[in-house]
Design an enzyme around this catalytic site. Sequence first.
Site, short mmCIF file in Angstrom:
data_model
loop_
_atom_site.label_atom_id
_atom_site.label_comp_id
_atom_site.label_asym_id
_atom_site.label_seq_id
_atom_site.Cartn_x
_atom_site.Cartn_y
_atom_site.Cartn_z
N ARG B 117 -53.03 5.26 -17.34
CA ARG B 117 -53.15 4.76 -18.72
C ARG B 117 -51.82 4.21 -19.23
O ARG B 117 -51.77 3.17 -19.89
CB ARG B 117 -53.68 5.88 -19.61
CG ARG B 117 -55.14 6.23 -19.28
CD ARG B 117 -55.60 7.56 -19.84
NE ARG B 117 -57.00 7.83 -19.48
CZ ARG B 117 -57.64 8.97 -19.72
NH1 ARG B 117 -57.01 9.99 -20.32
NH2 ARG B 117 -58.90 9.13 -19.35
N ARG B 181 -50.61 0.82 -9.80
CA ARG B 181 -51.67 1.30 -10.70
C ARG B 181 -53.00 1.38 -9.98
O ARG B 181 -53.75 2.34 -10.12
CB ARG B 181 -51.78 0.38 -11.92
CG ARG B 181 -52.76 0.89 -12.95
CD ARG B 181 -52.58 0.18 -14.29
NE ARG B 181 -53.37 0.86 -15.30
CZ ARG B 181 -54.52 0.40 -15.80
NH1 ARG B 181 -54.99 -0.76 -15.40
NH2 ARG B 181 -55.18 1.10 -16.70
N SER B 269 -26.04 -5.27 -39.29
CA SER B 269 -25.10 -4.16 -39.14
C SER B 269 -25.06 -3.41 -40.46
O SER B 269 -25.36 -3.96 -41.52
CB SER B 269 -23.73 -4.75 -38.82
OG SER B 269 -22.70 -3.90 -39.25
N LYS B 275 -23.09 -10.20 -38.68
CA LYS B 275 -23.50 -9.85 -37.32
C LYS B 275 -24.90 -10.38 -36.98
O LYS B 275 -25.79 -10.34 -37.80
CB LYS B 275 -23.50 -8.31 -37.14
CG LYS B 275 -22.14 -7.71 -36.99
CD LYS B 275 -21.33 -8.23 -35.81
CE LYS B 275 -21.77 -7.81 -34.46
NZ LYS B 275 -21.46 -6.52 -33.94
N ASN B 277 -26.74 -9.48 -33.78
CA ASN B 277 -26.82 -8.78 -32.50
C ASN B 277 -28.15 -9.05 -31.80
O ASN B 277 -29.20 -8.96 -32.44
CB ASN B 277 -26.67 -7.27 -32.72
CG ASN B 277 -25.32 -6.90 -33.29
OD1 ASN B 277 -24.30 -7.45 -32.89
ND2 ASN B 277 -25.31 -5.97 -34.24
N ARG B 308 -47.18 24.63 -2.18
CA ARG B 308 -47.03 24.20 -3.59
C ARG B 308 -45.59 24.46 -4.01
O ARG B 308 -45.08 25.58 -3.84
CB ARG B 308 -47.98 24.98 -4.53
CG ARG B 308 -47.93 24.45 -6.00
CD ARG B 308 -49.23 24.75 -6.76
NE ARG B 308 -50.33 24.34 -5.90
CZ ARG B 308 -51.38 25.11 -5.60
NH1 ARG B 308 -51.51 26.29 -6.14
NH2 ARG B 308 -52.30 24.66 -4.77
#
Lengths: 380, 380, 380, 380
Positions: B117, B181, B269, B275, B277, B308
């Site tokens: 999932r 998957r 920022s 800024k 970023n 195990r």
Amino acid sequence: MSEPLWDALFGRTAAVEATDSRAWLKALCDVEAALAVACARTGLVEPADADAVAAACAKAATVDLHEIGDQAVAGGSPVIPLVAMLRDQAGSAAAAVHRGATSQDILDTAAMLVTHRALAAVIDASTEADGAAARLARTHRDHAMIGRTLLQPAVPTTFGAVAAGWGEGLDRSLRSLRTARSGVAAQLGGPAGTMAGWYPHGPAVRAAFAAELGLTDPGVVWHTERSRIAELAAALGSACGVFEKIATDIVLLAQAEIGEVSEAEPGGSSAMAHKRNPIAAVTARAGAMQAPGLVSTLVSAMAAELQRGAGPWHAEWPALTALLRTTGGAARRLADSLTGLRVDTEATARNLAAVADTGVGLDVGHAGDLVDHYLAGRAE
Amino acid sequence: MSEPLWDALFGRTAAVEATDSRAWLKALCDVEAALAVACARTGLVEPADADAVAAACAKAATVDLHEIGDQAVAGGSPVIPLVAMLRDQAGSAAAAVHRGATSQDILDTAAMLVTHRALAAVIDASTEADGAAARLARTHRDHAMIGRTLLQPAVPTTFGAVAAGWGEGLDRSLRSLRTARSGVAAQLGGPAGTMAGWYPHGPAVRAAFAAELGLTDPGVVWHTERSRIAELAAALGSACGVFEKIATDIVLLAQAEIGEVSEAEPGGSSAMAHKRNPIAAVTARAGAMQAPGLVSTLVSAMAAELQRGAGPWHAEWPALTALLRTTGGAARRLADSLTGLRVDTEATARNLAAVADTGVGLDVGHAGDLVDHYLAGRAE
Amino acid sequence: MSEPLWDALFGRTAAVEATDSRAWLKALCDVEAALAVACARTGLVEPADADAVAAACAKAATVDLHEIGDQAVAGGSPVIPLVAMLRDQAGSAAAAVHRGATSQDILDTAAMLVTHRALAAVIDASTEADGAAARLARTHRDHAMIGRTLLQPAVPTTFGAVAAGWGEGLDRSLRSLRTARSGVAAQLGGPAGTMAGWYPHGPAVRAAFAAELGLTDPGVVWHTERSRIAELAAALGSACGVFEKIATDIVLLAQAEIGEVSEAEPGGSSAMAHKRNPIAAVTARAGAMQAPGLVSTLVSAMAAELQRGAGPWHAEWPALTALLRTTGGAARRLADSLTGLRVDTEATARNLAAVADTGVGLDVGHAGDLVDHYLAGRAE
Amino acid sequence: MSEPLWDALFGRTAAVEATDSRAWLKALCDVEAALAVACARTGLVEPADADAVAAACAKAATVDLHEIGDQAVAGGSPVIPLVAMLRDQAGSAAAAVHRGATSQDILDTAAMLVTHRALAAVIDASTEADGAAARLARTHRDHAMIGRTLLQPAVPTTFGAVAAGWGEGLDRSLRSLRTARSGVAAQLGGPAGTMAGWYPHGPAVRAAFAAELGLTDPGVVWHTERSRIAELAAALGSACGVFEKIATDIVLLAQAEIGEVSEAEPGGSSAMAHKRNPIAAVTARAGAMQAPGLVSTLVSAMAAELQRGAGPWHAEWPALTALLRTTGGAARRLADSLTGLRVDTEATARNLAAVADTGVGLDVGHAGDLVDHYLAGRAE
């Protein structure tokens, strides 16, 4: 051998020979020769010049390693002094040396050639271990013993089923390693990865180059798309995990108080005459335990910047070399342990009886089927 | 959500939802229900009893998580109190609960269900990132820019070729993740891995069990043969390496002095109004950087003892959960960055011209072919 | 609790409480409040304004976590929306909020505050484990048992010496953890680390700020000099190594065939009524096994670029949180195992006799002195 | 040299010399000699016999490494054949060879001797790097440049403050490395760690033994309490993190588009004549990047079973050797980079002006104080 005090002990001798400085230099020279040949195939280089380059490469493969190594410092790559040496030796064919290539083309392809050769050692030893597991599974198909979960007695299984479980892991590793080996790819992209130096023959040169070396044509330039390296690392790391699991089981079953297996040539001690250490399994464990950290280094090194990594790429060389060595060594020592592993039927019976006395049933269900499944499906 | 202060920032929201305590409990309940159904299919359990078990499972999936969690301590597994609760609720069908199974059958299969999932979230975000890379490659197929090796200007390439290189990595990851998957396997072996509790129907029960859950029938018992987990870890780790490489390139190309790309919604920022970023790429990097260590933990955990693991098995639960989350988050943030990435053609031209002035040629060789190759071969 | 299905099982409850989203938000608010107070101490802010900021911080610590978390995405930091919220609430004192600081000042200091608090849980459980080791060492000072090397019987030792060996490790860890805790430092540098916003009072503000929070004044700006984080990681990782060693010994000595120890509350099984798993030790091992990978992540993250890391810094938050939790959990479960560990004197005598029969001497040399050394030197 | 093609490139030459097979054999021989001397000091061995043992050890240090290495396989330790050889050579003093010891006493102490010697190379290169950082900090104390956070321009700092930040990291590492080196401890416990073979003189023999070798007397037996190894690993790993941070900064500041620094001897290319790669920093990064994985291996290896690890102990030998080498190499290459690093004042002015044009202030606050703090507090 690289570390004569240690290599035999860790079973690394063959893997070290396939990955030492001489093996790397030879691979670099083989790659430069193959490039000249590939360029000749597509008419970019005269055949006679390619022959001259190949001759220079054969000679360069035998030079003093320190000479190349010391000159490698300035540019951060042994390819730079090697190319200078080859050009010097190739005389009038100098222009045919390293034609269109960048250092990374040569180094990456050499790394893959070294890997291809070293994987043979890993696969050989793994195959031997798998053969030994198969013999144990067959011999002990219906030999009941107590199963142990969380290291406590659980319910019965058979020694055959246990060995089949080991073998299924080895088989799965072998398949991965063989797939990885058959997919080991050449690298050819030129300085910024555009194959400009061979235009419009780039793909044809790359195909010829790969074929000449017995490697796969990747179809792409992977200078900074390093999932191929991560996949090799994963196959090697997972193999080490399989080896460590089996070696750990052997060490546990060999405990004197359990006594269900012993190695054919247990190790002694510098101080205790009575010691019978399952030393092949112990050193297989030690070798396998190097892998997780090396795998993480190689996954981290995938983050190569822009068109060539400024450190991450260089970081692959020692890490990949070390991972090939330690995997080859662990496989070798595990094969040593499994081949000749002795199973003590009195001990398995005694330990099983002790649990049966507590009322646990002796049914082993499909244990025999598990053995048959493994033996029928083994990787060839 | 598990860490509301952090999950959105790291893009982990979907991956966390697929792997949180509730998702795990639901998976455990789905697995117990599927086991009863599979037993009914082979006649080991009455259909009506299987229905009663399934009803009890549906109800148990909604109980207070602390109730199960607190009772899980004593046995080191949430399956033990869950089975007790299910038997209590199943009334006369109590004997049909957990029939023939051991805790590890349920936990391993639930882990694989959770993985199946969660991988959907990883794959969705990766696909989105790949689509964005493809758009960039197509749009900028012939848009020349300077290539950079070791973070120094090299020779020209195109933005299209750069984006195609990103895309090739994403494609390769997507193929690995989809293969991983589709191969996610159920686990069914019983207390010592002999399938004794379902004899002689073991393989049939396992096949029905896997089919009921939409998982692969592994053909073997893999209680302590953990290469499946290592392979999942490798696919996730390699995907993170691909993500980190691309995110790093974005951060580097977005440097003000280079200025070739910018994110559509750069981050501000708390202190500097100017800024901009490339914050999606920055947080994608941060998420991806968690992977190498987690991969190493999962490779180390392969060494499960005997029938195990006494710790290595339990160690997989937090590590696999964390790896799924961080990979899903990094994919999400990388998709955010790539979707809407702006390329500044003035900047690429300016930076290219600066190098051309030093006499470097402008030939981009097969750069366009690299784009075409990527676009033609994309994973669907 | 963050993962109610798992946290109790892994003993992480206290460590999770000290590091969950609420704990982090509270720490962020405490830090902003302390900054205002520190600024007031040096006259940069009016005392009344500092009070207003502190009141706003106290209130903000209780807001809905998703509100902050969702707004944290845009800038890649929860500090940005928090500061906006505080300024909004502070009214006329808005300018006193976050005075001179950068997000990293607040986040780093909050991380250290969270660490300081979580270390208390780690240290408490470790201290309890050490107390149990000391009781075992004292009680069994002269209780002979066989020593085992490479998992084979060697020569005799005493249970006291074995427990003293465990205790020496715990003591060494405790010293490291306490030293690490007492050195946990505040961070205050401003946007580029020059402390410009408090000039010329920077060092005085930092000292007051650290004192207000009960943290150490680092004397420097460590925005991108992350050895402090690596040292914390090392102390936690080494503690986990000590825990794993002891837990492994317990699991091995508890094997039915050896039977020298058992846990007071061994774990059962969902399938096998006779199981007596040393489950506290098993889960302590599992928790401790998470540490090496997390340590490597934190060492890798030291390479923060220039004046603030573009990913490596953000990568610390989940890794440090996970490391504190897993260390706290492993300590807790180990303490559970050691407290009430039962030693079976018949088993030790039987196993010792089996070896003595082979002619091995029974001399235990300085074993008693090792116990005395440990008991005399224990960390207080 | 162990890998002549690579060692110089990665700066490992000195560190490899201190840790190669010959260095290890010499250390093993030194340790056996010291044990005989220590036994003589306490009267357990005749002085003349100790002299004979010491002479045999001096001779054994020069034997063919393959001879010892090949014989080391059987017992999993080079000590076993070495002891046999020494007893053979010692003639009538044979009983004084390896008196009371176990292989691990010799191997652990030799590992610590090798570490002590290799740390000298690490510390020397680090000291040189620190000296270079100090010169840069002093020279550029008031040289303004733009600070960069998340790789975007932030506000001004000075080159001096940046270099001081590097230096603070180097200083902190140097302190840790020197502390680690001065604490490197001998190991002496005998077969099961009870020091039975020297009773009642065990502590006295151990003290004399450590003193003879210039190592610390640990006060305990640490055969399976490996926090000492983890602490060494942590100091080396943290040093590598500091090196990688600085090398990364250099690589970033050397980007042509930023151009604020350049190495004195930049690297060329096999294909591009104009390249000026900061190759010393690049190879320093590559070396430092090996560390996190190796640290994780050594932390994992702490879980040594009972009285001697059956694999974890052996796993330390290659991992510790590799970590010492790569740290020494990274330090060496970083020192190469920093010594002679050129700062381009035009570039810093240009880049700063570009940001100032956007209205950012030029205040550098306490930047000068940061330099003064570093220079005043440097490790001597």
